[in-house]
Enzyme design. Structure first.
Site, PDB file in Angstrom:
ATOM      1  N   LYS A  42      35.919  70.057 145.397  1.00 36.68           N
ATOM      2  CA  LYS A  42      36.983  69.098 145.168  1.00 36.68           C
ATOM      3  C   LYS A  42      36.710  68.231 143.947  1.00 36.68           C
ATOM      4  O   LYS A  42      37.552  67.476 143.507  1.00 36.68           O
ATOM      5  CB  LYS A  42      37.096  68.189 146.409  1.00 36.68           C
ATOM      6  CG  LYS A  42      37.571  68.925 147.655  1.00 36.68           C
ATOM      7  CD  LYS A  42      37.376  68.022 148.904  1.00 36.68           C
ATOM      8  CE  LYS A  42      36.190  68.549 149.663  1.00 36.68           C
ATOM      9  NZ  LYS A  42      35.922  67.922 150.929  1.00 36.68           N
ATOM     10  N   GLY A  43      35.491  68.341 143.439  1.00 34.81           N
ATOM     11  CA  GLY A  43      35.032  67.420 142.403  1.00 34.81           C
ATOM     12  C   GLY A  43      35.848  67.413 141.118  1.00 34.81           C
ATOM     13  O   GLY A  43      35.895  66.412 140.414  1.00 34.81           O
ATOM     14  N   GLU A  98      34.994  72.205 135.850  1.00 33.96           N
ATOM     15  CA  GLU A  98      33.978  71.712 136.790  1.00 33.96           C
ATOM     16  C   GLU A  98      33.706  70.228 136.525  1.00 33.96           C
ATOM     17  O   GLU A  98      33.891  69.749 135.398  1.00 33.96           O
ATOM     18  CB  GLU A  98      32.712  72.574 136.619  1.00 33.96           C
ATOM     19  CG  GLU A  98      31.472  72.147 137.350  1.00 33.96           C
ATOM     20  CD  GLU A  98      31.565  72.190 138.865  1.00 33.96           C
ATOM     21  OE1 GLU A  98      32.551  71.664 139.410  1.00 33.96           O
ATOM     22  OE2 GLU A  98      30.622  72.703 139.502  1.00 33.96           O
ATOM     23  N   ASP A 102      24.559  70.850 137.156  1.00 35.00           N
ATOM     24  CA  ASP A 102      23.243  70.332 137.478  1.00 35.00           C
ATOM     25  C   ASP A 102      22.237  71.478 137.304  1.00 35.00           C
ATOM     26  O   ASP A 102      21.829  71.762 136.185  1.00 35.00           O
ATOM     27  CB  ASP A 102      23.343  69.799 138.926  1.00 35.00           C
ATOM     28  CG  ASP A 102      22.132  69.034 139.384  1.00 35.00           C
ATOM     29  OD1 ASP A 102      21.693  68.148 138.657  1.00 35.00           O
ATOM     30  OD2 ASP A 102      21.629  69.312 140.487  1.00 35.00           O
ATOM     31  N   LYS A 130      23.934  67.757 133.198  1.00 32.28           N
ATOM     32  CA  LYS A 130      22.578  67.174 133.231  1.00 32.28           C
ATOM     33  C   LYS A 130      21.620  68.248 132.722  1.00 32.28           C
ATOM     34  O   LYS A 130      21.065  69.007 133.528  1.00 32.28           O
ATOM     35  CB  LYS A 130      22.198  66.817 134.665  1.00 32.28           C
ATOM     36  CG  LYS A 130      22.986  65.707 135.307  1.00 32.28           C
ATOM     37  CD  LYS A 130      22.388  65.459 136.700  1.00 32.28           C
ATOM     38  CE  LYS A 130      23.267  64.637 137.572  1.00 32.28           C
ATOM     39  NZ  LYS A 130      22.785  64.591 138.970  1.00 32.28           N
ATOM     40  N   PHE A 151      21.983  60.324 139.827  1.00 34.17           N
ATOM     41  CA  PHE A 151      23.074  60.790 140.678  1.00 34.17           C
ATOM     42  C   PHE A 151      24.308  59.949 140.425  1.00 34.17           C
ATOM     43  O   PHE A 151      24.289  58.732 140.587  1.00 34.17           O
ATOM     44  CB  PHE A 151      22.698  60.774 142.156  1.00 34.17           C
ATOM     45  CG  PHE A 151      23.608  61.658 142.957  1.00 34.17           C
ATOM     46  CD1 PHE A 151      23.378  63.020 143.053  1.00 34.17           C
ATOM     47  CD2 PHE A 151      24.742  61.130 143.554  1.00 34.17           C
ATOM     48  CE1 PHE A 151      24.263  63.843 143.742  1.00 34.17           C
ATOM     49  CE2 PHE A 151      25.632  61.953 144.251  1.00 34.17           C
ATOM     50  CZ  PHE A 151      25.384  63.311 144.349  1.00 34.17           C
ATOM     51  N   VAL A 152      25.382  60.604 139.980  1.00 36.42           N
ATOM     52  CA  VAL A 152      26.592  59.869 139.605  1.00 36.42           C
ATOM     53  C   VAL A 152      27.747  60.114 140.579  1.00 36.42           C
ATOM     54  O   VAL A 152      27.820  61.160 141.226  1.00 36.42           O
ATOM     55  CB  VAL A 152      27.035  60.202 138.153  1.00 36.42           C
ATOM     56  CG1 VAL A 152      26.055  59.632 137.150  1.00 36.42           C
ATOM     57  CG2 VAL A 152      27.201  61.705 137.942  1.00 36.42           C
ATOM     58  N   ASP A 158      31.394  62.995 144.219  1.00 31.87           N
ATOM     59  CA  ASP A 158      31.127  62.341 145.500  1.00 31.87           C
ATOM     60  C   ASP A 158      29.655  62.235 145.823  1.00 31.87           C
ATOM     61  O   ASP A 158      28.822  62.929 145.253  1.00 31.87           O
ATOM     62  CB  ASP A 158      31.783  63.141 146.623  1.00 31.87           C
ATOM     63  CG  ASP A 158      31.005  64.421 146.940  1.00 31.87           C
ATOM     64  OD1 ASP A 158      30.813  65.232 146.013  1.00 31.87           O
ATOM     65  OD2 ASP A 158      30.554  64.591 148.087  1.00 31.87           O
ATOM     66  N   ARG A 164      35.010  59.483 145.546  1.00 30.94           N
ATOM     67  CA  ARG A 164      35.734  60.360 144.611  1.00 30.94           C
ATOM     68  C   ARG A 164      36.876  59.635 143.898  1.00 30.94           C
ATOM     69  O   ARG A 164      37.284  60.014 142.818  1.00 30.94           O
ATOM     70  CB  ARG A 164      36.323  61.565 145.360  1.00 30.94           C
ATOM     71  CG  ARG A 164      35.297  62.541 145.905  1.00 30.94           C
ATOM     72  CD  ARG A 164      35.996  63.836 146.310  1.00 30.94           C
ATOM     73  NE  ARG A 164      35.190  64.683 147.181  1.00 30.94           N
ATOM     74  CZ  ARG A 164      34.310  65.587 146.759  1.00 30.94           C
ATOM     75  NH1 ARG A 164      34.101  65.743 145.471  1.00 30.94           N
ATOM     76  NH2 ARG A 164      33.637  66.329 147.612  1.00 30.94           N
TER      77      ARG A 164
HETATM   78  P1  IMP Z   1      24.620  72.987 140.495  1.00 31.32           P
HETATM   79  O1  IMP Z   1      25.008  74.224 141.223  1.00 31.32           O
HETATM   80  O2  IMP Z   1      23.206  72.564 140.820  1.00 31.32           O
HETATM   81  O3  IMP Z   1      24.869  73.061 139.010  1.00 31.32           O
HETATM   82  O4  IMP Z   1      25.462  71.808 141.117  1.00 31.32           O
HETATM   83  C1  IMP Z   1      26.757  71.549 140.777  1.00 31.32           C
HETATM   84  C2  IMP Z   1      27.434  70.775 141.876  1.00 31.32           C
HETATM   85  O5  IMP Z   1      26.553  69.801 142.460  1.00 31.32           O
HETATM   86  C3  IMP Z   1      28.579  69.968 141.298  1.00 31.32           C
HETATM   87  O6  IMP Z   1      29.778  70.682 141.382  1.00 31.32           O
HETATM   88  C4  IMP Z   1      28.603  68.744 142.169  1.00 31.32           C
HETATM   89  O7  IMP Z   1      29.422  68.964 143.297  1.00 31.32           O
HETATM   90  C5  IMP Z   1      27.192  68.564 142.643  1.00 31.32           C
HETATM   91  N1  IMP Z   1      26.471  67.534 141.861  1.00 31.32           N
HETATM   92  C6  IMP Z   1      25.436  67.705 141.020  1.00 31.32           C
HETATM   93  N2  IMP Z   1      25.024  66.553 140.481  1.00 31.32           N
HETATM   94  C7  IMP Z   1      25.839  65.605 140.989  1.00 31.32           C
HETATM   95  C8  IMP Z   1      25.939  64.173 140.800  1.00 31.32           C
HETATM   96  O8  IMP Z   1      25.193  63.531 140.066  1.00 31.32           O
HETATM   97  N3  IMP Z   1      26.927  63.570 141.505  1.00 31.32           N
HETATM   98  C9  IMP Z   1      27.791  64.218 142.338  1.00 31.32           C
HETATM   99  N4  IMP Z   1      27.728  65.545 142.533  1.00 31.32           N
HETATM  100  C10 IMP Z   1      26.768  66.231 141.865  1.00 31.32           C
HETATM  101 MG    MG Z   2      30.029  67.735 145.265  1.00 31.45          MG
END
Ligand code: IMP
Ligand code: MG
Length: 178
Positions: A42-43, A98, A102, A130, A151-152, A158, A164
């Site tokens: 949902k982000g 997206e 992360d 990041k 963490f944002v 969220d 959100r």
């Molecule tokens: P990845 O698969 O590790 O790249 O994670 C991506 C997902 O993790 C994003 O779509 C977010 O939902 C969540 N995420 C990663 N970092 C943050 C943050 O700082 N705040 C909120 N959600 C995050």
């Molecule tokens: Mg999320």
């Protein structure tokens, strides 16, 4: 500012400029193409809505939803598709929208998924990244801002499904999750 916020990282006005600049580049790059914006629920919802308003070219939109196993502030390598797009994507120029990258696990999975579906092209557009946290290297074509390892929350992002709706991106107080 919300009481659980340490500080505002990107203000509403900065977000507006950032999104407009990204939309301008996308409008230029996708001229004459079959653009399909695919938002990750949902982000990406707030970012997607603002981004599409600023596009000067035609597009279609759709959404997918994935789940990832892991703790609430970290994702794992195991990603599951829980809602697929609801239209044919063959021959389309798919732009994944997206909120934040992360580890890169989520988008690595999604890239492979669309590449296997016979799309004309698939690229990634993320509001935030990041880079210090990347585990899987993936090509990212449009990035609003690179941010430090904090963490944002807000602007769609969220923590445990909260925050959100905040109109800015803020750093979550550590005391909320540790
Ligand atoms: P990845 O698969 O590790 O790249 O994670 C991506 C997902 O993790 C994003 O779509 C977010 O939902 C969540 N995420 C990663 N970092 C943050 C943050 O700082 N705040 C909120 N959600 C995050
Ligand atoms: Mg999320």
């Amino acid at each position: 500012m919300h009481k659980d916020c340490e500080r505002v990282l990107i203000s509403e006005a900065e977000l507006k400029n950032m999104v407009k600049a990204m939309a301008d580049r996308i409008s230029e790059d996708y001229k004459g193409k079959k653009l399909l914006l695919v938002g990750l629920l949902k982000g990406s919802v707030m970012f997607m809505a603002d981004l599409m308003k600023e596009l000067s070219i035609d597009c279609k939109i759709d959404f997918i939803c994935v789940s990832s196993y892991g703790s609430s502030t970290e994702t794992s390598g195991r990603v599951n598709l829980i809602k697929d797009v609801s239209q044919p994507v063959e021959g389309m120029d798919v732009l994944i929208v997206e909120d934040i990258i992360d580890s890169g696990n989520t988008l690595a999975f999604i890239l492979k998924y669309f590449q296997a579906k016979g799309v004309n092209s698939v690229k990634i557009c993320t509001l935030l990244s990041k880079p210090d946290r990347r585990v899987v290297q993936i090509p990212v074509d449009y990035v609003g801002a690179e941010i430090p390892d904090e963490f944002v929350i807000g602007y769609g992002l969220d923590y445990a499904e909260n925050y959100r709706n905040l109109p800015y991106v803020g750093i979550l107080k550590r005391s909320v999750y540790s």
